[in-house]
Design a protein around this motif. Structure first.
Motif, mmCIF file in Angstrom:
data_model
loop_
_atom_site.group_PDB
_atom_site.id
_atom_site.type_symbol
_atom_site.label_atom_id
_atom_site.label_comp_id
_atom_site.label_asym_id
_atom_site.label_seq_id
_atom_site.Cartn_x
_atom_site.Cartn_y
_atom_site.Cartn_z
ATOM 1 N N ILE A 71 1.231 -1.379 0.224
ATOM 2 C CA ILE A 71 -0.089 0.205 0.072
ATOM 3 C C ILE A 71 1.121 1.412 0.218
ATOM 4 N N ILE A 72 0.891 1.866 -0.890
ATOM 5 C CA ILE A 72 1.256 3.379 -1.100
ATOM 6 C C ILE A 72 0.673 4.890 -0.567
ATOM 7 N N GLY A 73 -0.789 4.443 -1.212
ATOM 8 C CA GLY A 73 -1.816 5.927 -0.690
ATOM 9 C C GLY A 73 -2.408 5.496 -0.526
ATOM 10 N N SER A 74 -2.840 6.250 0.661
ATOM 11 C CA SER A 74 -4.592 6.498 0.400
ATOM 12 C C SER A 74 -5.794 7.395 -0.027
ATOM 13 N N ILE A 75 -6.560 7.292 -0.947
ATOM 14 C CA ILE A 75 -7.218 7.758 -1.740
ATOM 15 C C ILE A 75 -8.093 8.837 -0.673
ATOM 16 N N ASP A 76 -7.925 10.312 -0.876
ATOM 17 C CA ASP A 76 -9.166 10.471 -0.417
ATOM 18 C C ASP A 76 -10.367 10.724 -1.193
ATOM 19 N N ASP A 77 -10.265 10.937 -2.655
ATOM 20 C CA ASP A 77 -10.986 11.580 -3.210
ATOM 21 C C ASP A 77 -11.094 11.269 -4.816
ATOM 22 N N THR A 78 -11.624 10.849 -5.897
ATOM 23 C CA THR A 78 -11.406 10.316 -6.910
ATOM 24 C C THR A 78 -11.815 11.142 -7.530
#
Length: 78
Positions: A71-78
C-alpha cells in the motif's frame, strides 16, 4: 498501480524477522481479495493505492522482505 478498499486485517502470531514495521491488510480489488503490506496505518473501509511485484519488494532497501503487494497511498477523493 491498483486501487482497492481495505476490508480487514490479517493477523499472524509468527512472522519473518526481516519484515519491516507495518500490518498485513486484506484488500478488495475488482471483486477479488489480496493481502497487502501496509506501512501507512490504513483502516478498514479506506480506499488505497497498491503497487505489486518487484516495485513493492524493492521499496524496502534495508530489509529483505518478501512483499508482493504494498500500500503506497490512501485515496481521499477520486
Amino acid at each position: 498501480m491498483i486501487q482497492g478498499k481495505v476490508t480487514g486485517q490479517v493477523w499472524s502470531s509468527r512472522h519473518l524477522e526481516t519484515l519491516p514495521k507495518g500490518a498485513l491488510l486484506e484488500v478488495e480489488v475488482a471483486g477479488n481479495k489480496i493481502v497487502a503490506f501496509d506501512p501507512l496505518g490504513c483502516a478498514p473501509g479506506e480506499n488505497v493505492l497498491i503497487t505489486t511485484g518487484s516495485v513493492a519488494a524493492g521499496h524496502f532497501t534495508e530489509f529483505k522482505a518478501p512483499i508482493d503487494a504494498l500500500i503506497i497511498g490512501s485515496i481521499d477523493d477520486t
